[in-house]
Motif scaffolding. Sequence first.
Motif, mmCIF file in Angstrom:
data_model
loop_
_atom_site.group_PDB
_atom_site.id
_atom_site.type_symbol
_atom_site.label_atom_id
_atom_site.label_comp_id
_atom_site.label_asym_id
_atom_site.label_seq_id
_atom_site.Cartn_x
_atom_site.Cartn_y
_atom_site.Cartn_z
ATOM 1 N N ARG A 14 0.829 -1.203 0.000
ATOM 2 C CA ARG A 14 0.000 0.000 0.000
ATOM 3 C C ARG A 14 0.864 1.254 0.000
ATOM 4 O O ARG A 14 0.575 2.217 -0.709
ATOM 5 N N ARG A 15 1.935 1.253 0.775
ATOM 6 C CA ARG A 15 2.815 2.427 0.818
ATOM 7 C C ARG A 15 3.579 2.583 -0.497
ATOM 8 O O ARG A 15 3.859 3.696 -0.933
ATOM 9 N N TRP A 17 2.374 1.730 -3.428
ATOM 10 C CA TRP A 17 1.384 2.284 -4.353
ATOM 11 C C TRP A 17 1.141 3.759 -4.061
ATOM 12 O O TRP A 17 0.989 4.570 -4.980
ATOM 13 N N ARG A 18 1.117 4.111 -2.774
ATOM 14 C CA ARG A 18 0.911 5.504 -2.387
ATOM 15 C C ARG A 18 2.049 6.382 -2.908
ATOM 16 O O ARG A 18 1.836 7.521 -3.311
ATOM 17 N N ASP A 19 3.254 5.829 -2.902
ATOM 18 C CA ASP A 19 4.401 6.580 -3.425
ATOM 19 C C ASP A 19 4.185 6.916 -4.903
ATOM 20 O O ASP A 19 4.425 8.050 -5.348
ATOM 21 N N VAL A 21 1.290 7.055 -6.557
ATOM 22 C CA VAL A 21 0.141 7.946 -6.732
ATOM 23 C C VAL A 21 0.487 9.368 -6.301
ATOM 24 O O VAL A 21 0.220 10.334 -7.020
ATOM 25 N N GLU A 22 1.074 9.500 -5.114
ATOM 26 C CA GLU A 22 1.420 10.837 -4.625
ATOM 27 C C GLU A 22 2.481 11.492 -5.499
ATOM 28 O O GLU A 22 2.454 12.710 -5.700
ATOM 29 N N GLN A 25 0.674 12.839 -8.455
ATOM 30 C CA GLN A 25 -0.120 14.009 -8.088
ATOM 31 C C GLN A 25 0.727 15.272 -7.958
ATOM 32 O O GLN A 25 0.202 16.382 -8.101
#
Length: 276
Positions: A14-15, A17-19, A21-22, A25
């Motif tokens: 999850r982290r 994937w967050r990297d 996505v963020e 962004q």
Amino acid sequence: MTFIDAAAQSRSLRRAWRDLVEGFQQRELWLHLAWQDIKQRYRRSVLGPFWITIATGTTAVAMGLLYSKLFKLPLEEHLPYVTLGLIVWNLINASILEGADVFVANEGLIKQLPTPLSVHVYRLVWRQMILFAHNMIIFVIIAVIYPKPWSWTVLTVIPALGLIVLNAIWVSLCFGILATRYRDISPLLGSLVQLLFFMTPIIWNESTLQQQGAQDYARIVELNPLLHYLDIVRAPLLGADQELRHWIVVLVLTVVGWLVAAFAMRQYRARVPYWV
């Protein structure tokens, strides 16, 4: 939270994937940084990044003229073929070689600026796409000089470039992490990519192999994955027939590559700032 719990959390998918996505962004940041890279590289230059266009165009014309004579190929067919091959190759080549150094080259930003690691990869890929767009001016000029009949299949170059970008991202992530940990990877990739250049149909094609009686070599060339990436972009722009096998290979490699990138980001993303 114990040290073990913190380590397990840092390795969560999850982290990772967050990297990604963020990082995406924050596109205003990496769009700006990529453009500044180009401006900084050609500061005080009148032509700026068009020097790369001139260099690529000169190389393409010289190689197209030379090898069309050596292989007795029509110049109006071979010159656009070589030009597109070099333009796409430069994009692939930079994704591999500069991708391997993407984190090492951004050591200062990684240590001082709290941004996702993927920002540096997006910055690299966007910079290469800008240079790719500059180089495509050469092909447009040659296409005007030697016009070819196009059909609606030329639109397939759009998803083809999309696949190239997706692959450039995972390649930069994987090789970037690996080369940050093991610094010998970067020069090794340089030698390997140079070898693959001669095994990829850029300055020669299948008819060249047939003339030289090297049909068996063509089967070996099929094992070169860069051949398939090159063809899905070059074929529609040359008005050539699309071959499904190239798209299948690229799609399979894209899926496999992103699975490897997801694992690499999950396991080693948190260690990159310490390795650089």
